[in-house]
Design a protein around this motif. Sequence first.
Motif, PDB file in Angstrom:
ATOM      1  N   MET A  28       0.850  -1.195   0.000  1.00  0.00           N
ATOM      2  CA  MET A  28       0.000   0.000   0.000  1.00  0.00           C
ATOM      3  C   MET A  28       0.888   1.248   0.000  1.00  0.00           C
ATOM      4  N   THR A  29       0.595   2.203  -0.874  1.00  0.00           N
ATOM      5  CA  THR A  29       1.418   3.417  -0.978  1.00  0.00           C
ATOM      6  C   THR A  29       0.988   4.450   0.058  1.00  0.00           C
ATOM      7  N   GLN A  30       1.824   5.467   0.211  1.00  0.00           N
ATOM      8  CA  GLN A  30       1.494   6.549   1.135  1.00  0.00           C
ATOM      9  C   GLN A  30       0.167   7.208   0.760  1.00  0.00           C
ATOM     10  N   ILE A  31      -0.056   7.402  -0.545  1.00  0.00           N
ATOM     11  CA  ILE A  31      -1.304   8.046  -0.965  1.00  0.00           C
ATOM     12  C   ILE A  31      -2.507   7.172  -0.619  1.00  0.00           C
ATOM     13  N   SER A  32      -2.447   5.897  -0.937  1.00  0.00           N
ATOM     14  CA  SER A  32      -3.592   5.025  -0.676  1.00  0.00           C
ATOM     15  C   SER A  32      -3.854   4.901   0.824  1.00  0.00           C
ATOM     16  N   SER A  33      -2.783   4.846   1.632  1.00  0.00           N
ATOM     17  CA  SER A  33      -2.948   4.794   3.086  1.00  0.00           C
ATOM     18  C   SER A  33      -3.609   6.066   3.602  1.00  0.00           C
ATOM     19  N   ALA A  34      -3.146   7.214   3.092  1.00  0.00           N
ATOM     20  CA  ALA A  34      -3.700   8.495   3.525  1.00  0.00           C
ATOM     21  C   ALA A  34      -5.175   8.618   3.154  1.00  0.00           C
ATOM     22  N   ARG A  35      -5.522   8.123   1.973  1.00  0.00           N
ATOM     23  CA  ARG A  35      -6.924   8.198   1.547  1.00  0.00           C
ATOM     24  C   ARG A  35      -7.832   7.304   2.378  1.00  0.00           C
ATOM     25  N   MET A  36      -7.245   6.325   3.039  1.00  0.00           N
ATOM     26  CA  MET A  36      -8.013   5.467   3.940  1.00  0.00           C
ATOM     27  C   MET A  36      -8.033   6.025   5.365  1.00  0.00           C
ATOM     28  N   GLY A  37      -7.430   7.219   5.535  1.00  0.00           N
ATOM     29  CA  GLY A  37      -7.430   7.872   6.834  1.00  0.00           C
ATOM     30  C   GLY A  37      -6.315   7.453   7.754  1.00  0.00           C
ATOM     31  N   GLN A  38      -5.353   6.687   7.257  1.00  0.00           N
ATOM     32  CA  GLN A  38      -4.275   6.185   8.110  1.00  0.00           C
ATOM     33  C   GLN A  38      -3.167   7.223   8.276  1.00  0.00           C
ATOM     34  N   VAL A  39      -2.622   7.296   9.473  1.00  0.00           N
ATOM     35  CA  VAL A  39      -1.439   8.113   9.741  1.00  0.00           C
ATOM     36  C   VAL A  39      -0.252   7.162   9.838  1.00  0.00           C
ATOM     37  N   THR A  40       0.566   7.138   8.809  1.00  0.00           N
ATOM     38  CA  THR A  40       1.680   6.204   8.759  1.00  0.00           C
ATOM     39  C   THR A  40       2.812   6.653   9.680  1.00  0.00           C
ATOM     40  N   GLU A  41       3.761   5.744   9.899  1.00  0.00           N
ATOM     41  CA  GLU A  41       4.921   6.077  10.722  1.00  0.00           C
ATOM     42  C   GLU A  41       5.704   7.232  10.103  1.00  0.00           C
ATOM     43  N   GLU A  42       5.795   7.241   8.780  1.00  0.00           N
ATOM     44  CA  GLU A  42       6.504   8.332   8.090  1.00  0.00           C
ATOM     45  C   GLU A  42       5.828   9.670   8.369  1.00  0.00           C
ATOM     46  N   ILE A  43       4.510   9.693   8.325  1.00  0.00           N
ATOM     47  CA  ILE A  43       3.774  10.927   8.590  1.00  0.00           C
ATOM     48  C   ILE A  43       3.996  11.391  10.025  1.00  0.00           C
ATOM     49  N   LYS A  44       4.021  10.459  10.960  1.00  0.00           N
ATOM     50  CA  LYS A  44       4.275  10.820  12.361  1.00  0.00           C
ATOM     51  C   LYS A  44       5.651  11.465  12.517  1.00  0.00           C
ATOM     52  N   ARG A  45       6.650  10.875  11.870  1.00  0.00           N
ATOM     53  CA  ARG A  45       8.006  11.415  11.976  1.00  0.00           C
ATOM     54  C   ARG A  45       8.076  12.815  11.369  1.00  0.00           C
ATOM     55  N   ILE A  46       7.416  12.995  10.238  1.00  0.00           N
ATOM     56  CA  ILE A  46       7.452  14.285   9.555  1.00  0.00           C
ATOM     57  C   ILE A  46       6.703  15.344  10.350  1.00  0.00           C
ATOM     58  N   SER A  47       5.611  14.973  10.985  1.00  0.00           N
ATOM     59  CA  SER A  47       4.843  15.943  11.774  1.00  0.00           C
ATOM     60  C   SER A  47       5.679  16.491  12.923  1.00  0.00           C
ATOM     61  N   GLU A  48       6.556  15.652  13.475  1.00  0.00           N
ATOM     62  CA  GLU A  48       7.439  16.105  14.556  1.00  0.00           C
ATOM     63  C   GLU A  48       8.446  17.126  14.042  1.00  0.00           C
ATOM     64  N   VAL A  49       8.997  16.865  12.861  1.00  0.00           N
ATOM     65  CA  VAL A  49       9.983  17.772  12.272  1.00  0.00           C
ATOM     66  C   VAL A  49       9.339  19.101  11.892  1.00  0.00           C
ATOM     67  N   GLU A  50       8.145  19.025  11.316  1.00  0.00           N
ATOM     68  CA  GLU A  50       7.482  20.210  10.790  1.00  0.00           C
ATOM     69  C   GLU A  50       6.720  21.002  11.857  1.00  0.00           C
ATOM     70  N   GLY A  51       6.429  20.372  12.988  1.00  0.00           N
ATOM     71  CA  GLY A  51       5.597  21.035  13.980  1.00  0.00           C
ATOM     72  C   GLY A  51       4.183  21.219  13.490  1.00  0.00           C
ATOM     73  N   THR A  52       3.697  20.230  12.733  1.00  0.00           N
ATOM     74  CA  THR A  52       2.369  20.273  12.118  1.00  0.00           C
ATOM     75  C   THR A  52       1.591  19.029  12.507  1.00  0.00           C
ATOM     76  N   LEU A  53       0.304  19.154  12.667  1.00  0.00           N
ATOM     77  CA  LEU A  53      -0.521  18.006  13.026  1.00  0.00           C
ATOM     78  C   LEU A  53      -0.376  16.901  11.983  1.00  0.00           C
ATOM     79  N   PRO A  54      -0.209  15.657  12.414  1.00  0.00           N
ATOM     80  CA  PRO A  54      -0.064  14.554  11.457  1.00  0.00           C
ATOM     81  C   PRO A  54      -1.282  14.415  10.542  1.00  0.00           C
TER      82      PRO A  54
END
Length: 434
Positions: free
Chosen positions: A1-27
């Motif tokens: 499953m790709t990042q796009i397909s996971s996101a469209r299913m409402g999933q917050v992937t581990e990659e998104i969690k890591r990026i939200s910490e760096v960016e200071g933005t809600l996952p």
Amino acid sequence: MTQISSARMGQVTEEIKRISEVEGTLPEKIRDGVASGRVVILKNEGRSLRRYTALGEGLLTKVNVNLGASTDHYNVEDEMRKVEVANRYGADAVMDLTDGGDIDLVRRQVLERADMPVGTVPIYQVYYEMVARKKYVIDFSEDDLFNVIRKHLKDGVDFITVHTGITLDLARKLSERRRVAGVVSRGGTIMAAWSLHNQKENPLFSEFDYLLEIAKEFDVTLSLGDALRPGGIADAHDEFQVAELINNARLAKRANESGVQVMIEGPGHMPLDQIEMDVKLEKELTGGKPYYVLGILPTDIAAGYDHIAGAIGGAVAASAGADMLCYLTPAEHLSLPTPDQVKEGLIAFKIAAHVGDLVKLGEKVRSVDREMSEARSSLNWMKMFSLTFDRERAIQIYSQYKDRPLGSCTMCGDLCVYLVLPRVTEKLRGRDKT
């Protein structure tokens, strides 16, 4: 499953969690951006990263560092030193543009040593392999091209530049009409020459769906290259640049529909007053897809200082909404850069990205500038050094006439504004007490 397909299913992937910490933005905000194609995560599903990078709407402007050996200068140790510079000074991505020698060796070592996402331009290797086989340099097959693309992605490359928007029709028109600076993209030149020589459509365009299948298998980002970017300001926004952008905008939509992340590459050389319009044009045509700009160079005559000229254009582009700047070095248009020149270019563009973000993101990034102002007003030199882009250089310059970080700098000496007025106000306060 790709990042796009996971996101469209409402999933917050581990990659998104890591990026939200760096960016200071809600996952969830990043997830929604990925789902819509307005944000991309640069990561091959088979590669472990020490530093995560995403780019797009609402995120910090990123900086990419180009490196790689050439047919004229092949030195693997030099290229690894450039990777170390990129790691140390905070590059958000690196692209290995090696086009000669043992290309596989350099790419795999870059992938091993780089903390951040790595991109490549596979067509360079296709071209060089034809040369090495002593064949006509554009006598490669569609399979040759796609096999090299697959090899790069299998090695772990996180994003690739593919010159999808230059069609046979555009190549023919280019051969009939003169541009001031011609075609300055190496990959674009190869694909145009291949189409004209074989009288066949560019396979990256005609077999785009197959390219998407390969990209989807590794969940990588396709960077749709600007083969027809203006290589001189006189060519900015001519029919070729705009026609290619329209082609890439349509292909980007198809990529997102199939679950593949995509970003668009942009110019190039362009007068300063056209840069904001260029960014807005890309965003309008693509529905907000991330824009990865090369430079932008607002003048053609800054050889030796193209990193400064490019940073000026890059700051304007970032403030208008560009998402990643491809740095330039003092060696641009002149030579393969040295590691020191890579550092100069990277820091110049890190500054440009921040300057743009002060406009684009506002209060989200302005706190560090306030910290610096407060440190200056209190003559807190250690704090000032810690907030600069190049701490060692700041200390070196401060110390060229002074050996201790106390009091004023040697520019103003005893006339330092942060010493003169406080002395007077201190005396006044003392007089009032008596």
